[in-house]
Design a protein around this motif. Sequence first.
Motif, PDB file in Angstrom:
ATOM      1  N   VAL A  44      57.255  76.136   2.298  1.00  0.00           N
ATOM      2  CA  VAL A  44      56.042  75.319   2.233  1.00  0.00           C
ATOM      3  C   VAL A  44      55.821  74.940   0.776  1.00  0.00           C
ATOM      4  N   SER A  83      51.534  74.218  -3.542  1.00  0.00           N
ATOM      5  CA  SER A  83      50.102  73.875  -3.519  1.00  0.00           C
ATOM      6  C   SER A  83      49.466  74.243  -2.177  1.00  0.00           C
ATOM      7  N   SER A  84      50.188  74.032  -1.083  1.00  0.00           N
ATOM      8  CA  SER A  84      49.663  74.406   0.238  1.00  0.00           C
ATOM      9  C   SER A  84      49.483  75.909   0.343  1.00  0.00           C
ATOM     10  N   TYR A 104      51.521  83.946   4.462  1.00  0.00           N
ATOM     11  CA  TYR A 104      51.561  83.493   3.068  1.00  0.00           C
ATOM     12  C   TYR A 104      51.154  84.625   2.130  1.00  0.00           C
ATOM     13  N   ASN A 138      46.484  76.941  -1.723  1.00  0.00           N
ATOM     14  CA  ASN A 138      45.237  76.568  -1.049  1.00  0.00           C
ATOM     15  C   ASN A 138      44.905  77.525   0.086  1.00  0.00           C
ATOM     16  N   GLN A 139      45.914  77.930   0.846  1.00  0.00           N
ATOM     17  CA  GLN A 139      45.675  78.863   1.951  1.00  0.00           C
ATOM     18  C   GLN A 139      45.287  80.249   1.449  1.00  0.00           C
TER      19      GLN A 139
END
Length: 101
Positions: A27, A30-31, A8, A34-35
């Motif tokens: 993906v 938001s994911s 990411y 967050n990562q």
Amino acid sequence: MTLQQLRYFLAVARALHFTKAAEAVKVAQSSLSNQIRALEAELGAELFVRARGSVLITPAGEALLPIATRMLADADVARREVADVVGVHGGLVRLGAPPSA
């Protein structure tokens, strides 16, 4: 730090845009965000400066960039080496048949 977080991170570093990076790695934005935040928290440094409509990589992000690239390349090599040892080979198989078949 996970390999997924590093993937990411590289996607954002390449796109310099969170939404485009999320699309590239398939993906939700938001994911991905967050990562990246979790990775920044673990490393204790901001990797990107998030400004309205743009993303810039920080000096800490620049330092991580070649390391993350190597780590992901090494992970790919490890997968291939182990697959070779256990005899699992991936690849593409194309079959053809005449129209009368």
